[in-house]
Write an enzyme that holds these catalytic residues in place. Structure first.
Site, PDB file in Angstrom:
ATOM      1  N   SER A  39       0.801  -1.225   0.000  1.00 22.98           N
ATOM      2  CA  SER A  39       0.000   0.000   0.000  1.00 22.98           C
ATOM      3  C   SER A  39       0.833   1.274   0.000  1.00 22.98           C
ATOM      4  CB  SER A  39      -0.951   0.026   1.199  1.00 22.98           C
ATOM      5  OG  SER A  39      -0.242   0.169   2.406  1.00 22.98           O
ATOM      6  N   LYS A  53       0.406   4.324   6.861  1.00 21.85           N
ATOM      7  CA  LYS A  53      -0.092   5.142   5.747  1.00 21.85           C
ATOM      8  C   LYS A  53       0.422   6.564   5.941  1.00 21.85           C
ATOM      9  CE  LYS A  53      -2.975   1.648   4.839  1.00 21.85           C
ATOM     10  NZ  LYS A  53      -2.748   0.684   3.739  1.00 21.85           N
TER      11      LYS A  53
END
EC number: 3.4.21.89
Length: 367
Positions: free
Chosen positions: A51, A140
């Site tokens: 990701s 993230k």
């Protein structure tokens, strides 16, 4: 008064520790010191998925600073140190004793652009019954902080109406159309490309690092490569808040205001759709709806005031990231720390003597 009782015995008279006692003392000291360092200062984290590809790679090992945002005191103090929440399917913690959320002062606040490690919010549901600090850790980039209004237009993030800076190595997906001749698998590996979906026999949605786009376009079997952007007219029910009234998808989203501690909202159908999860799940209130009336903990309420701050986290590999676009904002009690440095990195697709260790990433600062 006999003051001699306060004097240390001569060295010759002191009882010598046994080798076993010396080893036990050393181990106890090491465990206590490591627990303090890992719990209050920093911890290690391994990148498990793609990701953040382009910025952080699968196989990167990071130092995560807990003092940056303030060390979070463990919710579950009765746990085996230095272990994952589950080992061979067995819990390594006892959940009957859980402490309330409390965080020591940090050196800074979470800022937009920070790469943050946090616990997975969708594991807060009762069906999981997992304490906050034992939930899966994710990494993230923070896009919005408390009070910000976030909008995504054709993959571009806007904060309070202004385009947010994109990560230098941010990745997205492309529609690749061939003439029928497949792409060489070795090129897929060498270019770190990944097929996300197959549109038809000759058209594929692929993740392609920017530095390889020009070369890939030059190949004779490639007819076209165009950036893939999901139309704003194509809502995705998997995207937060999972309600047909909000026709959003991963590339076109919002506007959505990040809840902020002390912010009071009116309670109506729209605000309950957007913020009920925060009110009910993250802030532990019992919510009920009776017609047009809303009840918080059994009392009729027209407004609600948030107790915590909330953040918006997204992966730099935009079309291969399960993030806030799918499960909503991240509450402050889920924040673990700030990723500071890649201290080691390995490539599982390569052998020990053919590039397995990524030497150029060792002790590389994270930004």
């Amino acid at each position: 008064m006999n003051w001699n009782i306060f004097k240390r015995k001569p060295k010759a008279e002191r009882k010598k520790k046994s080798k076993t006692r010396e080893w036990v003392d050393a181990i106890v000291f090491a465990v206590i010191a490591a627990t303090i360092i890992r719990g209050l200062l920093f911890s290690a984290y391994a990148i498990p998925s793609g990701s953040m590809e382009g910025t952080q790679l699968v196989g990167d090992y990071l130092f995560v600073s807990k003092i940056s945002y303030g060390p979070r005191i463990a919710n579950t103090p009765l746990a085996i140190p230095f272990t994952e929440p589950k080992v061979f399917g067995i819990k390594t913690y006892l959940s009957f004793l859980q402490l309330p959320y409390w965080r020591l002062p940090g050196t800074s606040e979470v800022k937009k652009g920070d790469i943050v490690v946090f616990n997975k919010p969708d594991e807060a549901d009762l069906e999981h019954s997992i304490p906050v600090d034992e939930r899966t850790s994710l990494i993230k980039r923070c896009q919005a902080t408390p009070g910000d209004t976030l909008t995504i237009v054709n993959t571009q993030v806007f904060i309070n109406g202004k385009a947010a800076p994109n990560a230098p190595n941010q990745q997205t997906s492309y529609l690749v159309t061939t003439n029928g001749i497949p792409i060489n698998p070795q090129i897929m590996t060498d270019f770190s490309m990944e097929t996300i979906s197959i549109k038809d026999s000759n058209t594929f949605e692929m993740i392609i690092p920017k530095e390889h786009l020009a070369e890939l376009k030059s190949y004779s079997n490639i007819k076209s490569i165009i950036t893939y952007i999901r139309s704003a007219k194509d809502p995705d029910p998997e995207v937060f808040p999972h309600d047909a009234k909000f026709k959003w998808n991963e590339d076109n989203f919002g506007p959505l205001i990040m809840p902020k501690r002390g912010w009071t909202i009116p309670l109506n159908d729209s605000t309950m759709t957007l913020y009920r999860r925060a009110i009910e799940v993250y802030e532990n209130n019992k919510v009920a709806v009776n017609g047009k009336d809303f009840y918080i903990n059994g009392k009729k309420a027209d407004t609600y005031t948030f107790k915590m701050n909330y953040y918006w986290m997204m992966g730099d590999n935009r079309h291969n990231s399960l993030d806030c676009r799918f499960w909503g904002y991240v509450p402050e009690d889920h924040i673990v720390g700030k990723a500071m440095m890649t201290f080691f990195s390995t490539d599982s697709t390569k052998g020990l003597f053919s590039g397995k260790i990524r030497w150029n990433r060792i002790f590389k600062p994270i930004n």
